[in-house]
Design a protein around this motif. Structure first.
Motif, PDB file in Angstrom:
ATOM      1  N   GLN A 200      -6.228   5.919  -1.361  1.00 49.89           N
ATOM      2  CA  GLN A 200      -5.457   7.113  -1.011  1.00 49.89           C
ATOM      3  C   GLN A 200      -4.107   6.790  -0.372  1.00 49.89           C
ATOM      4  O   GLN A 200      -3.211   7.621  -0.372  1.00 49.89           O
ATOM      5  N   ARG A 201      -3.962   5.596   0.172  1.00 47.38           N
ATOM      6  CA  ARG A 201      -2.655   5.225   0.715  1.00 47.38           C
ATOM      7  C   ARG A 201      -1.870   4.323  -0.245  1.00 47.38           C
ATOM      8  O   ARG A 201      -0.812   3.800   0.108  1.00 47.38           O
ATOM      9  N   GLY A 202      -2.390   4.153  -1.467  1.00 46.67           N
ATOM     10  CA  GLY A 202      -1.609   3.498  -2.509  1.00 46.67           C
ATOM     11  C   GLY A 202      -1.983   2.079  -2.847  1.00 46.67           C
ATOM     12  O   GLY A 202      -1.289   1.438  -3.644  1.00 46.67           O
ATOM     13  N   THR A 203      -3.074   1.533  -2.281  1.00 47.24           N
ATOM     14  CA  THR A 203      -3.483   0.187  -2.693  1.00 47.24           C
ATOM     15  C   THR A 203      -3.954   0.225  -4.149  1.00 47.24           C
ATOM     16  O   THR A 203      -4.512   1.212  -4.608  1.00 47.24           O
ATOM     17  N   GLU A 204      -3.693  -0.850  -4.854  1.00 47.00           N
ATOM     18  CA  GLU A 204      -3.982  -0.915  -6.290  1.00 47.00           C
ATOM     19  C   GLU A 204      -5.134  -1.880  -6.560  1.00 47.00           C
ATOM     20  O   GLU A 204      -5.183  -2.983  -6.002  1.00 47.00           O
ATOM     21  N   LEU A 205      -6.045  -1.469  -7.443  1.00 45.25           N
ATOM     22  CA  LEU A 205      -7.123  -2.332  -7.897  1.00 45.25           C
ATOM     23  C   LEU A 205      -6.686  -3.020  -9.188  1.00 45.25           C
ATOM     24  O   LEU A 205      -6.497  -2.358 -10.208  1.00 45.25           O
ATOM     25  N   PRO A 206      -6.487  -4.346  -9.187  1.00 45.27           N
ATOM     26  CA  PRO A 206      -6.097  -5.028 -10.420  1.00 45.27           C
ATOM     27  C   PRO A 206      -7.289  -5.187 -11.355  1.00 45.27           C
ATOM     28  O   PRO A 206      -8.385  -5.548 -10.931  1.00 45.27           O
TER      29      PRO A 206
ATOM     30  N   ASN B  74     -10.062  -9.811  -1.164  1.00 44.59           N
ATOM     31  CA  ASN B  74     -10.583  -8.484  -1.522  1.00 44.59           C
ATOM     32  C   ASN B  74     -10.174  -8.041  -2.920  1.00 44.59           C
ATOM     33  O   ASN B  74     -10.561  -6.963  -3.362  1.00 44.59           O
ATOM     34  N   GLN B  75      -9.363  -8.850  -3.593  1.00 43.20           N
ATOM     35  CA  GLN B  75      -8.845  -8.542  -4.927  1.00 43.20           C
ATOM     36  C   GLN B  75      -8.210  -7.156  -4.973  1.00 43.20           C
ATOM     37  O   GLN B  75      -8.545  -6.299  -5.795  1.00 43.20           O
ATOM     38  N   LEU B  76      -7.251  -6.969  -4.075  1.00 43.96           N
ATOM     39  CA  LEU B  76      -6.486  -5.726  -4.021  1.00 43.96           C
ATOM     40  C   LEU B  76      -5.002  -6.054  -3.904  1.00 43.96           C
ATOM     41  O   LEU B  76      -4.626  -7.103  -3.367  1.00 43.96           O
TER      42      LEU B  76
END
Length: 258
Positions: A218-224, A177-179
């Motif tokens: 919203q729960r803090g996952t980051e998109l690189p 998912n590239q997350l």
């Protein structure tokens, strides 16, 4: 009567130049906008960076924002390149929209590019909110992910994302998912920060893209993300910056005559 804009300065500090009072002042800002923002973790994370841009309000002589900076070697298409990693970034809401930090970042990027003329330089960015994502998509033409997937120059950058995420965050990288998922105790944006309204979503394709690629932001996952810092890119940014300033001055002048 036109309200005066705050007098701001943004200066880059090598990490060994950052004092304890500066760290505490920056953490106070960070804590106001992020959940799970304990001081010990903040200091530990900061110690791993190369430096930090510090945004100050010169009128009241206090820090109102900051952004971290780390340089690292990476490989792109089998050749050595430089990655400029942009980590934690926060600016107090009253100062949103100012360009002082953007300009300081661009100048530091120029220095890095000139020191590494024979190598490509990439801006490595992880984004838990749409504002950070727009900072890249609005200012750097060649970036990934992009709303223009058919642009091969953009698509080729996927390799860089996989490379730096596996190097820095192998335990958190969801390659499918590239997350980046650091778990429930990671510092997420507080609920009042960087909310996405239906009108914003409808009017901005890059916000749509961010939300589609990072639905759990919203729960803090980051998109690189990644962007190529070329000399053309730097010229593009400064032209945009100067055009924007002229536009703002013209609007103020028009209001003063009204």
């Amino acid at each position: 009567m036109i309200a005066k804009s705050p007098r701001l300065s943004c200066k880059f500090f090598a990490i060994n130049q950052v004092s304890v009072p500066m760290l505490i002042e920056m953490h106070t800002i960070f804590n106001n906008y992020y959940e799970n923002a304990d001081l010990d973790t903040f200091i530990l994370d900061m110690s791993k960076k190369s430096g930090v841009f510090v945004l100050k309000d010169l009128t009241n002589k206090r820090i109102v924002g900051f952004s971290t900076w780390t340089e690292m070697p990476i490989t792109y298409k089998g050749e050595q390149a430089i990655g400029v990693f942009s980590g934690d970034t926060i600016v107090e809401e009253a100062y949103w929209g100012n360009k002082a930090m953007h300009t300081a970042f661009a100048l530091q990027a120029v220095k890095t590019k000139l020191k590494n003329r024979g190598a490509k330089v990439f801006w490595l960015l992880i984004s838990k909110g749409y504002k950070t994502f727009l900072l890249m998509t609005n200012n750097v033409p060649v970036h990934y992910p992009s709303i223009n997937p058919d642009n091969q120059r953009n698509a080729d950058l996927k390799e860089v994302v996989d490379t730096y995420c596996k190097a820095l965050y192998p335990y958190a990288y969801d390659e499918k998912n590239q997350l980046l998922d650091f778990g429930d105790n990671y510092h997420a944006l507080k609920s009042h920060v960087a909310t996405i309204s239906p009108s914003m979503r409808a009017e901005n394709r890059n916000i749509q893209l961010f939300e589609r690629l990072n639905p759990t932001w919203q729960r803090g996952t980051e998109l690189p993300c990644v962007a190529e810092i070329s000399l053309d890119c730097i010229v593009f940014f400064f032209k945009k910056l100067m055009f924007g300033r002229r536009k703002v001055r013209a609007e103020k002048f028009g209001k003063s005559l009204a």
